[in-house]
Design an enzyme around this catalytic site. Structure first.
Site, PDB file in Angstrom:
ATOM      1  N   ASP A  67     -29.893 -58.819  28.036  1.00  0.00           N
ATOM      2  CA  ASP A  67     -29.134 -59.828  27.289  1.00  0.00           C
ATOM      3  C   ASP A  67     -28.354 -59.137  26.157  1.00  0.00           C
ATOM      4  OD1 ASP A  67     -28.485 -62.612  27.121  1.00  0.00           O
ATOM      5  OD2 ASP A  67     -29.694 -62.721  25.305  1.00  0.00           O
ATOM      6  N   ASP A 104     -29.963 -58.446  34.103  1.00  0.00           N
ATOM      7  CA  ASP A 104     -29.164 -57.832  33.015  1.00  0.00           C
ATOM      8  C   ASP A 104     -29.999 -57.736  31.744  1.00  0.00           C
ATOM      9  OD1 ASP A 104     -28.627 -60.934  33.208  1.00  0.00           O
ATOM     10  OD2 ASP A 104     -28.425 -60.423  31.086  1.00  0.00           O
TER      11      ASP A 104
HETATM   12  N1  ADE Z   1     -29.718 -65.576  33.623  1.00  0.00           N
HETATM   13  C1  ADE Z   1     -29.489 -64.296  33.975  1.00  0.00           C
HETATM   14  N2  ADE Z   1     -29.202 -63.539  32.887  1.00  0.00           N
HETATM   15  C2  ADE Z   1     -29.256 -64.368  31.810  1.00  0.00           C
HETATM   16  C3  ADE Z   1     -29.060 -64.208  30.421  1.00  0.00           C
HETATM   17  N3  ADE Z   1     -28.756 -63.028  29.906  1.00  0.00           N
HETATM   18  N4  ADE Z   1     -29.209 -65.295  29.620  1.00  0.00           N
HETATM   19  C4  ADE Z   1     -29.531 -66.497  30.161  1.00  0.00           C
HETATM   20  N5  ADE Z   1     -29.714 -66.712  31.462  1.00  0.00           N
HETATM   21  C5  ADE Z   1     -29.578 -65.665  32.286  1.00  0.00           C
END
Ligand code: ADE
Length: 257
Positions: free
Chosen positions: A206, A204
């Protein structure tokens, strides 16, 4: 004796059929689960599901010391950590693989060391990842035609919560990917003179990216990532040389005070 250890999540399940399951007791308690021993393309490996067989350990409660100690006790010299991460940069896209080369530690309260006294040691962390394994994973992923980044800085947060938008904007200045499990797994492996490599798969963007996360999309990306990780492990593991020329074990020589 397995020389290669894999610590990972559900993405790694199914890459090999365990021939044996070993219950290991360590001075730091039990690992996340009994260690599974099997072969990947004829190479003996040991596997620990980081979050437990039933995903019962959140990132801040994983028994990191027991996991690394158990692998060492079984003869493992090289550890491969497989992690799912968020992206902090446009060009690190969901579905990409990152062969992490640096990290920043933003965890808060974990068991970071085997040396809590009376023996004291300070381990060098300038270049924490095994260069031999990193090269093999990068070249193999390229050969397989997978989208892969040769480098990336991983910021490890405490979790289990995700970042605020302000945190995400800050992390983005310094790092490329974000996750919750690299630290202290890597510190501990290094303290025991083991090699460590991280295969990170991006799930993803963030929260710095404005777009809301689509759960269906994340699940689809994760399924594709799992396939890529398994193919990468199968193709790359037989290429990891038995004899270590990487210097990872040499950190022990300069470690004790
Ligand atoms: N693991 C997978 N996506 C994440 C995210 N956006 N922040 C922290 N850990 C994750």
């Amino acid at each position: 004796m397995p020389r290669i250890g894999i610590i990972g999540g559900s993405g790694v399940y199914g890459v090999f059929e365990p021939k044996e399951t070993v219950k290991v007791h360590t001075p730091y308690g039990r690992p996340s689960a009994p260690v599974e021993i099997g072969e990947i393309e004829g190479v003996e490996v040991a596997f620990i599901p980081r979050h437990g067989k039933h995903h019962e350990f959140p990132p801040h409660e994983v028994p990191y010391r027991a996991n690394i100690w158990a692998l060492k006790e079984l003869g493992v010299e090289r550890v491969i950590g497989v992690t799912a991460v968020g992206s902090l940069r446009e060009e690190y896209k969901p579905g990409d693989i990152v062969i992490t080369d640096q990290f920043i530690d933003f965890t808060k309260k974990r068991d970071y060391t085997f040396y809590n006294g009376p023996r004291v040691a300070h381990v060098s962390m300038a270049d924490p990842f095994c260069p031999e394994m990193r090269k093999i994973f990068y070249e193999t992923a390229k050969e397989l035609g997978f989208p892969v980044h040769e480098k990336g800085t991983y910021v490890c947060i405490e979790g289990p919560r995700f970042s605020t938008r302000a945190e995400s904007f800050m992390f983005r200045q310094y790092a490329h990917i974000i996750g919750m499990t690299l630290v202290p797994e890597i510190n501990l492996a290094r303290e025991l003179g083991m090699c460590y490599a991280n295969i990170a798969t991006v799930t993803d963007y963030d929260v710095w990216a404005e777009e809301p996360v689509d759960a269906q999309e994340v699940l689809k990306v994760m399924a594709e990532n799992n396939y890529k990780v398994q193919e990468l492990l199968k193709r790359a593991i037989p290429r990891i040389p038995e004899e270590r020329k990487c210097g990872c074990a040499d950190v022990l020589k300069s470690m004790f005070v």
